[in-house]
Design a protein around this motif. Structure first.
Motif, PDB file in Angstrom:
ATOM      1  N   ASP A 132       0.858  -1.261   0.200  1.00 20.86           N
ATOM      2  CA  ASP A 132       0.040   0.053   0.028  1.00 20.86           C
ATOM      3  C   ASP A 132       0.923   1.215   0.070  1.00 20.86           C
ATOM      4  O   ASP A 132       2.060   1.152  -0.010  1.00 20.86           O
ATOM      5  CB  ASP A 132      -0.889  -0.042   1.209  1.00 20.86           C
ATOM      6  CG  ASP A 132      -0.254   0.090   2.480  1.00 20.86           C
ATOM      7  OD1 ASP A 132       1.078   0.232   2.624  1.00 20.86           O
ATOM      8  OD2 ASP A 132      -1.139  -0.085   3.678  1.00 20.86           O
ATOM      9  N   ASP A 133       0.323   2.518   0.108  1.00 30.09           N
ATOM     10  CA  ASP A 133       1.152   3.563  -0.212  1.00 30.09           C
ATOM     11  C   ASP A 133       2.074   3.918   0.976  1.00 30.09           C
ATOM     12  O   ASP A 133       3.034   4.253   0.747  1.00 30.09           O
ATOM     13  CB  ASP A 133       0.350   4.653  -0.223  1.00 30.09           C
ATOM     14  CG  ASP A 133      -0.413   4.892  -1.639  1.00 30.09           C
ATOM     15  OD1 ASP A 133      -0.062   4.262  -2.644  1.00 30.09           O
ATOM     16  OD2 ASP A 133      -1.498   5.630  -1.763  1.00 30.09           O
ATOM     17  N   ALA A 134       1.456   3.687   2.251  1.00 26.54           N
ATOM     18  CA  ALA A 134       2.470   3.710   3.401  1.00 26.54           C
ATOM     19  C   ALA A 134       3.474   2.808   3.294  1.00 26.54           C
ATOM     20  O   ALA A 134       4.770   3.248   3.533  1.00 26.54           O
ATOM     21  CB  ALA A 134       1.696   3.477   4.631  1.00 26.54           C
ATOM     22  N   GLU A 135       3.557   1.492   2.787  1.00 24.31           N
ATOM     23  CA  GLU A 135       4.693   0.656   2.802  1.00 24.31           C
ATOM     24  C   GLU A 135       5.575   1.116   1.463  1.00 24.31           C
ATOM     25  O   GLU A 135       6.768   0.932   1.860  1.00 24.31           O
ATOM     26  CB  GLU A 135       4.169  -0.710   2.531  1.00 24.31           C
ATOM     27  CG  GLU A 135       5.455  -1.778   2.738  1.00 24.31           C
ATOM     28  CD  GLU A 135       4.669  -3.100   2.885  1.00 24.31           C
ATOM     29  OE1 GLU A 135       4.804  -3.741   3.980  1.00 24.31           O
ATOM     30  OE2 GLU A 135       4.491  -3.821   1.958  1.00 24.31           O
ATOM     31  N   LEU A 161      -0.887  12.755   3.551  1.00 22.39           N
ATOM     32  CA  LEU A 161       0.414  11.946   3.470  1.00 22.39           C
ATOM     33  C   LEU A 161      -0.017  10.649   4.229  1.00 22.39           C
ATOM     34  O   LEU A 161      -0.529  10.944   5.541  1.00 22.39           O
ATOM     35  CB  LEU A 161       1.606  12.494   3.946  1.00 22.39           C
ATOM     36  CG  LEU A 161       2.901  11.848   3.644  1.00 22.39           C
ATOM     37  CD1 LEU A 161       3.889  13.011   3.506  1.00 22.39           C
ATOM     38  CD2 LEU A 161       3.224  10.916   4.611  1.00 22.39           C
ATOM     39  N   PRO A 162      -0.091   9.409   4.035  1.00 24.69           N
ATOM     40  CA  PRO A 162      -0.618   8.226   4.809  1.00 24.69           C
ATOM     41  C   PRO A 162       0.198   8.257   6.083  1.00 24.69           C
ATOM     42  O   PRO A 162       1.245   8.553   6.119  1.00 24.69           O
ATOM     43  CB  PRO A 162      -0.197   7.019   3.853  1.00 24.69           C
ATOM     44  CG  PRO A 162      -0.054   7.702   2.442  1.00 24.69           C
ATOM     45  CD  PRO A 162       0.636   9.172   2.373  1.00 24.69           C
ATOM     46  N   MET A 163      -0.548   7.894   7.112  1.00 30.29           N
ATOM     47  CA  MET A 163      -0.040   7.397   8.296  1.00 30.29           C
ATOM     48  C   MET A 163      -0.657   6.190   9.025  1.00 30.29           C
ATOM     49  O   MET A 163      -1.663   5.654   8.527  1.00 30.29           O
ATOM     50  CB  MET A 163      -0.706   8.566   9.261  1.00 30.29           C
ATOM     51  CG  MET A 163       0.053   8.583  10.617  1.00 30.29           C
ATOM     52  SD  MET A 163      -0.576  10.324  11.635  1.00 30.29           S
ATOM     53  CE  MET A 163       0.784  10.181  12.881  1.00 30.29           C
ATOM     54  N   ARG A 164       0.550   5.394   9.198  1.00 24.38           N
ATOM     55  CA  ARG A 164       0.119   3.843   9.457  1.00 24.38           C
ATOM     56  C   ARG A 164      -0.466   3.852  10.992  1.00 24.38           C
ATOM     57  O   ARG A 164      -0.064   4.431  11.749  1.00 24.38           O
ATOM     58  CB  ARG A 164       1.414   3.142   9.517  1.00 24.38           C
ATOM     59  CG  ARG A 164       1.398   1.501  10.021  1.00 24.38           C
ATOM     60  CD  ARG A 164       0.587   0.717   8.767  1.00 24.38           C
ATOM     61  NE  ARG A 164       1.433   0.716   7.623  1.00 24.38           N
ATOM     62  CZ  ARG A 164       0.930   0.262   6.551  1.00 24.38           C
ATOM     63  NH1 ARG A 164      -0.693   0.226   6.331  1.00 24.38           N
ATOM     64  NH2 ARG A 164       1.639  -0.017   5.482  1.00 24.38           N
TER      65      ARG A 164
END
Length: 496
Positions: free
Chosen positions: A144-147, A174-177
């Protein structure tokens, strides 16, 4: 009327009556873990700073190995019954020191910050999210985008030699896990998600004598950072040591980016060596009335003993000056640091009077008050030893839960970020929790939770004045001193 103005009006109108849902959770008895029949290990009380909290406990850990960064060098870190050793290793090239990751359409607005950093000898590169997702610099890896962002940081470490990462973008840009803690309640599993930027800092872990990529999903089920209570499920193996120095500017739009960049440049050009910087503001009361020490004021004084060379402006219940006006006056004069210890909310802080059995909120300070600050470049770094102040996914439902009538659905800047995004003052950076927090403080000092992380943060300042290194040093020290607690390390983030 803009949503921000509407929120201000609502918060001011209800500030006398709300901020009550997240009251104290009275601690349970201290836990004892049995060893042999004639010995036991005392574990200090885990006092939650909110009534609504996950049903978790920290486990005793005797030994483990991890990978982290210490004093700018990466190392395998060995923990054995309280003893810690470091085996340093080289991480390759040194083409860049800092990468700034942001939505592509903000790159031009970040160019002045890149130029400023490079003028101070920090080799900097600004990278767009689509450049990461599209494989402009490295082959794309990740589910996914975070990874994908995390793999990009790994490649930037190994190919470019970076040490610092600045994430630019709100929770929604901005993605946050989300790390996940899971426990059983009334015969059902409850899942508690913790937004965390430690995911992007913790790049490696140590497995079988080899340094490997830390996926935070070792059981391969697509859920990251899983920690189960007891034997309810298979925990993901994560290494909570940071391998790169990470902070976030949680900007919602390009105007906030430009304002924040201007603020950082002005601060870094003018603040060094200023007399006001050697002032420190300490704010606290009695976090848990009737339970042992006066926690907030005790922690204020504990940190003051660490911060040699500073003068202290105490805003405390025992001083008779714990109010919003006094806090505003102190911030206007300028300070290098502000340390608050007490209760927190996505929209502010408040604590209790000493031994107040009625638990009446005192020292309340909310988001709207920040707008009245005009402290220019005289900006503190603020550590918020409290719940929820960095809840980057703060939205209408949080206010409804606290009894505030919100007829619309909207997202808002949280308290910690509001200090940093304020264009005319506020703070240069904040450290706060994205979720509820706990602490463990008695007359001997902080043992774990928010209080121990705060003490570790200010102890790290004695070794470095580089903020991201200070925060990472605190994370490393906390992992060494409270190795069973991933929760605190995951929820506290650096904004700035």
């Amino acid at each position: 009327m803009k949503w921000s103005v509407a929120l201000m009006v609502v918060l001011i109108a209800f500030s006398s009556s709300f901020a009550g849902t997240y009251g104290i959770h009275h601690p349970t008895d201290a836990v004892q873990e049995s060893g042999s029949a004639d010995e036991s290990t005392y574990i200090p009380e885990m006092r939650w700073l909110s009534e609504e909290h996950p049903l978790i406990s920290a486990e005793q850990v005797e030994h483990y190995a991890g990978v982290g960064i210490s004093e700018g060098k990466r190392a395998v870190i060995m923990y054995e019954n309280g003893s810690v050793s470091y085996d340093y290793f080289s991480s390759g090239n040194d083409a860049y020191d800092l990468i700034i990751i942001a939505p592509d359409d903000w790159k031009d607005s970040l160019a002045p910050l890149q130029q400023h950093k490079e003028s101070h000898g920090i080799q900097t590169m600004v990278v767009g999210l689509n450049e990461i997702y599209g494989g402009t610099y490295f082959s794309v890896q990740g589910r996914d985008d975070a990874e994908k962002i995390k793999y990009f940081i790994k490649n930037a470490i190994e190919e470019w030699g970076i040490e610092y990462v600045m994430l630019v973008g709100s929770y929604y840009r901005l993605p946050m896990r989300n790390a996940v803690h899971i426990w059983e309640d009334r015969h059902r599993l409850v899942t508690f998600a913790i937004p965390t930027d430690l995911y992007y800092a913790d790049i490696y872990r140590y497995e079988g004598g080899t340094i490997v990529f830390s996926t935070w999903d070792t059981n391969g089920n697509g859920v990251y950072g899983e920690v189960y209570e007891g034997d309810l499920g298979e925990n993901d193996i994560i290494d909570v040591y940071p391998d790169v120095y990470v902070g976030r500017l949680a900007c919602e739009n390009e105007r906030i980016v430009r304002n924040t960049v201007e603020k950082i440049i002005k601060y870094e050009n003018k603040a060094y060596g200023e007399e006001w910087f050697k002032r420190m503001i300490l704010v606290g009361g009695d976090t848990f009335p009737g339970w042992g020490v006066v926690e907030g004021e005790f922690m204020n004084n504990f940190v003051a003993d660490i911060m040699k060379g500073f003068s202290f402006y105490r805003i405390q219940y025992s001083q008779g000056n714990l109010n919003a006006v006094e806090i505003e006056k102190a911030l206007e004069k300028g300070a290098g640091f502000l340390y608050y210890s007490g209760h927190g909310f996505p929209y502010g802080w408040a604590t209790y009077a000493i031994d107040d059995e009625n638990e009446t909120w005192v020292g309340r300070y909310f988001i709207p008050y920040i707008a009245a600050l005009f402290n220019g470049y005289r900006l503190p770094v603020i550590f918020l030893d409290a719940c929820l102040t960095a809840k980057l996914d703060f939205n209408s439902s949080d206010l409804r839960e606290d009894g505030v009538p919100m007829p619309i659905n909207a997202t808002f800047p949280c308290f910690a970020w509001s200090f940093v995004r304020h264009p005319y003052g506020g703070a240069i950076a904040t450290v706060g929790a994205t979720r509820v927090a706990f602490t463990g403080v008695d007359e001997e000092g902080p043992h774990w939770g928010a209080g121990l992380l705060a003490a570790s943060f200010f102890e790290a300042y004695q070794e470095t004045d580089i903020l991201r290194e200070e925060f990472a040093g605190a994370q490393e020290a906390y992992a060494n001193n409270a190795p069973g607690d991933t929760f605190t390390l995951q929820e506290f983030i650096l904004l700035g």
